[in-house]
Scaffold this motif. Structure first.
Motif, mmCIF file in Angstrom:
data_model
loop_
_atom_site.group_PDB
_atom_site.id
_atom_site.type_symbol
_atom_site.label_atom_id
_atom_site.label_comp_id
_atom_site.label_asym_id
_atom_site.label_seq_id
_atom_site.Cartn_x
_atom_site.Cartn_y
_atom_site.Cartn_z
ATOM 1 N N HIS A 296 0.581 -1.203 0.025
ATOM 2 C CA HIS A 296 -0.028 -0.379 -0.048
ATOM 3 C C HIS A 296 0.672 1.205 -0.131
ATOM 4 O O HIS A 296 0.348 2.415 0.896
ATOM 5 N N ASP A 297 1.872 1.516 -0.756
ATOM 6 C CA ASP A 297 2.864 2.150 -0.779
ATOM 7 C C ASP A 297 3.467 2.597 -2.125
ATOM 8 O O ASP A 297 2.716 1.998 -2.948
ATOM 9 N N GLU A 298 3.988 3.730 -2.621
ATOM 10 C CA GLU A 298 3.851 3.641 -4.302
ATOM 11 C C GLU A 298 5.525 2.960 -4.228
ATOM 12 O O GLU A 298 5.472 3.240 -5.465
ATOM 13 N N GLU A 299 6.331 2.427 -3.108
ATOM 14 C CA GLU A 299 7.206 1.734 -4.045
ATOM 15 C C GLU A 299 6.433 0.312 -5.027
ATOM 16 O O GLU A 299 7.421 -0.438 -5.153
ATOM 17 N N GLU A 300 5.191 -0.046 -4.448
ATOM 18 C CA GLU A 300 4.440 -1.044 -5.497
ATOM 19 C C GLU A 300 4.968 -0.622 -7.084
ATOM 20 O O GLU A 300 4.039 -1.794 -7.826
ATOM 21 N N GLN A 301 4.893 0.279 -7.062
ATOM 22 C CA GLN A 301 4.893 1.436 -8.814
ATOM 23 C C GLN A 301 5.635 -0.305 -9.675
ATOM 24 O O GLN A 301 7.323 -0.402 -9.308
ATOM 25 N N LYS A 302 5.366 -0.965 -10.665
ATOM 26 C CA LYS A 302 6.120 -1.923 -11.513
ATOM 27 C C LYS A 302 6.654 -0.888 -12.319
ATOM 28 O O LYS A 302 6.734 -0.345 -13.120
ATOM 29 N N GLY A 303 8.110 -1.763 -12.485
ATOM 30 C CA GLY A 303 8.581 -0.955 -13.787
ATOM 31 C C GLY A 303 9.583 0.279 -12.777
ATOM 32 O O GLY A 303 10.970 0.834 -13.455
ATOM 33 N N LYS A 304 9.532 0.532 -11.813
ATOM 34 C CA LYS A 304 10.315 2.009 -12.006
ATOM 35 C C LYS A 304 11.698 1.874 -11.335
ATOM 36 O O LYS A 304 12.288 1.151 -10.059
ATOM 37 N N SER A 305 12.907 2.727 -12.028
ATOM 38 C CA SER A 305 14.210 3.195 -12.299
ATOM 39 C C SER A 305 14.431 1.663 -12.388
ATOM 40 O O SER A 305 15.148 1.075 -11.104
ATOM 41 N N GLN A 306 13.882 0.692 -13.148
ATOM 42 C CA GLN A 306 14.444 -0.687 -13.138
ATOM 43 C C GLN A 306 15.963 -0.814 -14.051
ATOM 44 O O GLN A 306 16.412 -1.922 -13.309
ATOM 45 N N PRO A 307 15.700 0.078 -14.892
ATOM 46 C CA PRO A 307 17.715 -0.709 -15.604
ATOM 47 C C PRO A 307 18.366 -0.131 -14.265
ATOM 48 O O PRO A 307 19.748 -0.932 -13.970
ATOM 49 N N VAL A 308 17.941 1.044 -13.911
ATOM 50 C CA VAL A 308 19.036 1.669 -12.738
ATOM 51 C C VAL A 308 19.343 0.603 -11.699
ATOM 52 O O VAL A 308 19.965 -0.100 -11.336
ATOM 53 N N GLN A 309 18.396 0.310 -11.089
ATOM 54 C CA GLN A 309 17.998 -0.740 -10.336
ATOM 55 C C GLN A 309 18.622 -1.787 -9.865
ATOM 56 O O GLN A 309 19.158 -3.016 -9.114
ATOM 57 N N LYS A 310 18.378 -2.767 -11.515
ATOM 58 C CA LYS A 310 19.418 -3.715 -11.838
ATOM 59 C C LYS A 310 20.910 -3.597 -11.742
ATOM 60 O O LYS A 310 21.780 -4.446 -11.724
ATOM 61 N N LEU A 311 21.144 -2.322 -12.865
ATOM 62 C CA LEU A 311 22.406 -2.174 -12.177
ATOM 63 C C LEU A 311 22.382 -2.246 -10.803
ATOM 64 O O LEU A 311 24.033 -3.225 -9.998
ATOM 65 N N TYR A 312 21.902 -2.093 -9.751
ATOM 66 C CA TYR A 312 22.839 -1.851 -8.517
ATOM 67 C C TYR A 312 22.942 -3.581 -7.671
ATOM 68 O O TYR A 312 22.931 -3.978 -6.883
ATOM 69 N N CYS A 313 21.448 -4.096 -8.752
ATOM 70 C CA CYS A 313 22.181 -5.447 -8.049
ATOM 71 C C CYS A 313 22.787 -6.518 -8.678
ATOM 72 O O CYS A 313 23.667 -6.542 -7.987
ATOM 73 N N TYR A 314 23.231 -6.371 -9.983
ATOM 74 C CA TYR A 314 24.614 -6.697 -10.230
ATOM 75 C C TYR A 314 25.652 -6.656 -9.993
ATOM 76 O O TYR A 314 26.269 -7.822 -8.944
#
Length: 334
Positions: free
Chosen positions: A83-101
């Motif tokens: 129930h918050d804004e964090e549930e937005q799908k695909g939010k900055s996903q390319p950047v988040q994948k760089l962090y993840c990798y």
């Protein structure tokens, strides 16, 4: 008790699936939050996460506890569970994948060398290390190994100012390092499988909500302590925070509109009034954005011994709270 919220979750296992429920009950202003594991034969195992009168504390515990369960592989049958804004799908996903990798593939030896550089830089500039570079940025550098200014600027968290200030030194550390990949980094999008990335996202939520819960509890502890007339020494003994962290939290309380004068008065009680007035005049002349010029104006250029310096900076920050509060009052008065 009246159930005001409930959601069922499922976890895929090797031979079967596990079912569970997260729920919130309320009765006469008392909130009860829990987790219920549901066996295949109808048996249940219940774990109470929270019971008390604070909706805000319960919400922090709910978010953190749920993120832990999602990290374990449970998935909600009804989406939007946070129930918050964090549930937005695909939010900055390319950047988040760089962090993840980068967190899964950074080079430990290079990362440690970057951390050592940051410690020296922070000490020389009297800045908190994260102002120089965050752990996340150093992991990005140690994973992707930029060797040119253009490559460095492709990393999230590196803007023109940071590149101009620290880029040459960072690239000196990465120079000559071997790497098997290229820039730009769009190849990362295809390198991570969906399951790995999803597990990492939920781990980030767990860490974020744990941080939020700790901040909330620190805030409540400080407000109780100030109300009871406790000083920083007592609060330090009752918490896992350093005096510097406590003073930073007090500054944030003041920004949020809470009255912290009782604590400030207690801490400055043994400080000569003439010294306080001199610091106040220095803030009036030099502004309150930076403490170092005020320190030099009042105490001179020669650095004092460590503990003495820390006490002086602590007192400067407490007096600055008063100074800013009075300046705000004058602005509001017109």
């Amino acid at each position: 008790m009246q159930t005001v919220f409930m959601n069922r979750l499922v976890k895929e296992e090797e031979l079967d699936e596990a079912l569970a429920e997260v729920w919130i009950d309320e009765k006469e202003g008392v909130w009860k939050l829990g987790w219920r594991d549901m066996g295949q034969k109808g048996e249940t195992c219940e774990n109470i996460w929270y019971e008390g009168g604070s909706w805000n504390e319960m919400l922090h515990i709910y978010r953190h506890g749920l993120a832990v369960k999602l990290g374990e592989g449970f998935r909600p049958l009804i989406d939007g569970i946070f129930h918050d804004e964090e549930e937005q799908k695909g939010k900055s996903q390319p950047v988040q994948k760089l962090y993840c990798y980068s967190e899964m593939n950074y080079r430990e030896e290079l990362y440690n060398e970057l951390c050592a550089w940051r410690r020296k830089k922070a000490a020389a500039e009297r800045k908190a290390p994260y102002f120089i570079a965050t752990n996340r940025l150093l992991r990005l550098i140690s994973a992707f190994v930029p060797v040119t200014p253009d490559e460095l600027l492709q990393l999230p968290g590196v803007g023109d100012n940071k590149a101009a200030e620290y880029g040459a030194e960072l690239l000196e550390i990465t120079a000559g390092q071997e790497r098997s990949h290229s820039f730009p980094l769009d190849w990362v999008q295809d390198k991570l499988d969906g399951q790995t990335y999803e597990a990492w996202v939920y781990k980030q939520k767990e860490q974020k909500y744990k941080h939020d819960l700790d901040k909330y509890r620190t805030k409540q502890m400080l407000l109780r302590g100030i109300h009871e007339g406790k000083k920083l020494e007592q609060l330090e003994q009752e918490s896992s925070l350093t005096r510097r962290e406590l003073v930073e939290s007090v500054e944030q309380l003041e920004k949020d509109g809470y009255d912290v004068e009782r604590l400030i008065a207690a801490e400055l009680q043994e400080m000569p009034q003439s010294e306080q007035e001199e610091i106040w005049r220095a803030f009036e002349e030099l502004g309150d954005a930076l403490l170092k010029p005020v320190m030099h104006r009042v105490y001179g250029q020669e650095p004092a011994a460590g503990p003495i310096m820390e006490v002086r900076y602590e007192r400067l920050r407490l007096i600055r709270i008063r100074f800013r509060k009075e300046a705000e009052s004058r602005r509001n008065a017109g």
